[in-house]
Each structure stands twice: as C-alpha cells, then as structure tokens.
Design a protein around this motif. Structure first.
Motif, PDB file in Angstrom:
ATOM      1  N   THR A 180       0.753  -1.305   0.054  1.00 25.83           N
ATOM      2  CA  THR A 180       0.031  -0.058  -0.075  1.00 25.83           C
ATOM      3  C   THR A 180       0.817   1.367  -0.090  1.00 25.83           C
ATOM      4  O   THR A 180       0.621   2.193  -0.720  1.00 25.83           O
ATOM      5  CB  THR A 180      -0.822  -0.175   1.234  1.00 25.83           C
ATOM      6  N   ASP A 201       4.020   1.901  -1.323  1.00 19.95           N
ATOM      7  CA  ASP A 201       4.412   2.088  -2.400  1.00 19.95           C
ATOM      8  C   ASP A 201       3.273   2.598  -3.442  1.00 19.95           C
ATOM      9  O   ASP A 201       3.569   3.445  -4.260  1.00 19.95           O
ATOM     10  CB  ASP A 201       5.123   0.803  -3.006  1.00 19.95           C
ATOM     11  N   ARG A 202       2.107   2.007  -3.490  1.00 20.20           N
ATOM     12  CA  ARG A 202       1.010   2.396  -4.251  1.00 20.20           C
ATOM     13  C   ARG A 202       0.687   3.848  -3.905  1.00 20.20           C
ATOM     14  O   ARG A 202       0.467   4.549  -4.884  1.00 20.20           O
ATOM     15  CB  ARG A 202      -0.069   1.372  -4.179  1.00 20.20           C
ATOM     16  N   LEU A 203       0.819   4.250  -2.790  1.00 21.07           N
ATOM     17  CA  LEU A 203       0.571   5.713  -2.381  1.00 21.07           C
ATOM     18  C   LEU A 203       1.589   6.549  -3.119  1.00 21.07           C
ATOM     19  O   LEU A 203       1.172   7.821  -3.605  1.00 21.07           O
ATOM     20  CB  LEU A 203       0.310   6.023  -0.944  1.00 21.07           C
ATOM     21  N   LEU A 243       3.213   6.042  -5.936  1.00 19.26           N
ATOM     22  CA  LEU A 243       2.863   6.179  -7.238  1.00 19.26           C
ATOM     23  C   LEU A 243       1.814   6.891  -7.698  1.00 19.26           C
ATOM     24  O   LEU A 243       1.553   7.413  -8.698  1.00 19.26           O
ATOM     25  CB  LEU A 243       2.866   4.739  -7.830  1.00 19.26           C
ATOM     26  N   ALA A 254       7.470   5.537   2.491  1.00 14.87           N
ATOM     27  CA  ALA A 254       7.745   4.763   1.384  1.00 14.87           C
ATOM     28  C   ALA A 254       8.507   5.731   0.152  1.00 14.87           C
ATOM     29  O   ALA A 254       9.399   5.064  -0.367  1.00 14.87           O
ATOM     30  CB  ALA A 254       6.627   4.182   0.427  1.00 14.87           C
ATOM     31  N   VAL A 281      11.207   3.872  -6.229  1.00 17.17           N
ATOM     32  CA  VAL A 281      10.232   2.931  -5.769  1.00 17.17           C
ATOM     33  C   VAL A 281      10.220   1.757  -6.859  1.00 17.17           C
ATOM     34  O   VAL A 281       9.704   1.935  -7.990  1.00 17.17           O
ATOM     35  CB  VAL A 281       9.195   3.465  -5.535  1.00 17.17           C
TER      36      VAL A 281
END
Lengths: 183, 183
Positions: A42, A44-46, A48, B94, B176
């Motif tokens: 999650t 890392d998705r944030l 991106l 992150a 990332v």
C-alpha cells in the motif's frame, strides 16, 4: 476556471481536467487514469499515486482540485484504499496552495445528469455530450473524474472564486496558513 | 534497529522512536504528537501531518516505520481521518525507501502487555517500564506510538531485516521498485 477532478482509488485513480465557466460550453483538457499494481505494498502504491497526481498538476496547472468524498458505508477494504488515495490527492493539491473541494457521488451525478441516482452509463453519456467527445471516456473512473470537474465548475462558481482568492492570499503569505472560519 | 511508530490521527498523530533489538533492553529516542487544528480543511491538515512526519524522519533517521493498521468498524468520521493520516505517514516513509509495517491495535497490545485486550493505562504502564521512563508518555497517542515501535522490534526481527535489505536494494536501483511477492 480549470479544474482537476480526481476519482480516488488505489488500483485506478481517475483524473480529468475540464476548463470552463458555469453557463458556458465546457472543454476537456485531458483525461486519464493513474494505476498502481494490486500486488504492491500500500505504501508504495501511495507513492505511485502521488507521482501520478503531481504529473497531472505539473502538466495541466489547474486552479482547483475536486475530489470525490469517500464514505465508509461501502466495502471495508475498498473504502480504506479509497480514503488513502483521496488523502494523497488532497495533499498534493493543498501542498501547492490549490483549493480542494470534496463532492459526494450523488452531488456529481445530480449536477451532470439531473439525477443523484444516475448509473455509470448515464454519467458517461452526459460527460460525452457536455464535453462534445466522440465516445464516453473509458474506464468509468476517468469519466467520473471529468464529471467531478464539471460538477465543481457548475456547483460553486462563487464559492470557488472565494477559495481561489483565499488560496492566492495563502501563497503570498505562507505555504499553508490555516484560516479560522474563512472557508 | 531504529523504528518510528506512528499512531495516525488527524487531530493528534502520535509519533515515537525506539531503538533496540529483540531480547535486549530498548531505548526511547524521542516521543511526541503532530497536531492539526480541527477547524482547518482536511487537505491543509494532511499537509501539516506530512510536515510533522518529515521532521521526525529527518531528525531521527529511523530504518523502519510502523503504522497502526486502520479498521473501519469504528466511528465513520474518525476512521476516514485516521485512514487519511495513516496514508500520509506511509507515503512519507515509502517515498524515502523506508520499509513500512502495519500492526493492528491488538497485535501491539499483545506484544507489549501480553494481552490483546489491554487498556490504555496498561499499555502506558508497560511502555514506561520497558523504556525505563519516569512516567507514562502523554497523551495516550504518544504512548501508543512507542508501543507500535516496540511491537515492530519484537514481532518481526527476521522479517524486518529482509525488508531492510529489500529497501536498501530499492534505494540503489530505483526510488520505488514494486517487487512481486518479495514482501
């Protein structure tokens, strides 16, 4: 008035930029989707999503950002992801001093189709007509993002102008001032 | 192993840094609360939380960030704010390539007190004892953030080391990378 609409989601975050004024024909500036892989963390998705939103802000320089207001009556897992993605969109906008507006799904549907209970197809058809597009934007998240931007232009032109003034004032004084009762 | 624990919240975001290894005495490096005014816009509050977390990361340079996992069975409004604040904490970590771990409240309570149903006072008392403090950290959000960091050090030393290696590798390759099934 140029508005970036964001239909937040971790897997697909719809983004659409619309330019115009209430009562005049609108123009679509851009539409797309910021995607993140479901198998990623999650956090890392944030990151991106942040990069995607930043790219849209850099490229299209909107004066306002309209984000779908998230409710928690839906599926638990989905709602958490949606709330987190919306937080990133709001953060990116506010960090630049852009006014952020939240609109509920039914406000958006009502503004665009005349009915707060319109389905995805009706929203897509009206967005297509209002922006004089050849076909409804796909996926639905992209069409919803445009509908959010249209809703923002139509619903609150006066409120929007006040917000813009307040934001301009904030930019000239401090990066983020926290006005009491001014919005 | 230096861990920043974050007990996310829009009004009070507890932050605590603990250093140590499983099986050895732990040391508190710092504890505090990032606060945002309730009357401010959510978007501006998220910007303030981002700044606060960034300051803690800059000052204490943790190798890991542990964030409380948010569930939506609680109060609807509170949960949305908590999910949004946790998104900002995860994003800040992150973005720097720091591994982010989520622990549930009952995991944290169980790790620190031996019972997943311990109350705030019990958690505060055990945090005080484990870190050899003179008094329980106040407010409870600050104590909870320390408990999260302790939980992370104790629960997953092996997993933590793997995460750290993966993060170090990510830092040397790309900001990332999104590994498939590596975490």
């Amino acid at each position: 008035m140029r508005v970036l609409g964001v239909d937040p989601g971790l897997t697909r975050c719809g983004v659409g930029v619309v330019e115009g004024t209430a009562g005049r024909p609108l123009r679509m500036v851009g539409v797309g989707v910021v995607r993140t892989p479901a198998e990623a963390d999650t956090a890392d998705r944030l990151v991106l999503i942040e990069r995607g939103i930043e790219q849209w802000l850099d490229e299209h320089q909107p004066g306002f950002v309209a984000v779908e207001r998230v409710f928690s009556q839906h599926n638990v897992r989905t709602v958490m992801g949606t709330a987190q993605a919306s937080a990133v969109a709001m953060l990116c906008a506010a960090r630049r001093g852009l006014p952020v507006a939240l609109h509920t799904p039914s406000e958006v549907k009502a503004a665009v189709t005349g009915s707060g209970r319109a389905d995805k197809a009706q929203v897509g058809a009206m967005v297509t007509r209002l922006l004089r597009l050849d076909a409804p934007p796909k996926p639905a998240d992209a069409a919803d993002a445009l509908a959010l931007a249209i809703c923002h232009i139509w619903r609150a032109p006066a409120a929007g102008r006040l917000q813009q003034l307040a934001a301009a004032q904030r930019r000239t004084t401090a990066p983020v001032r926290l006005p009491k009762g001014t919005r």
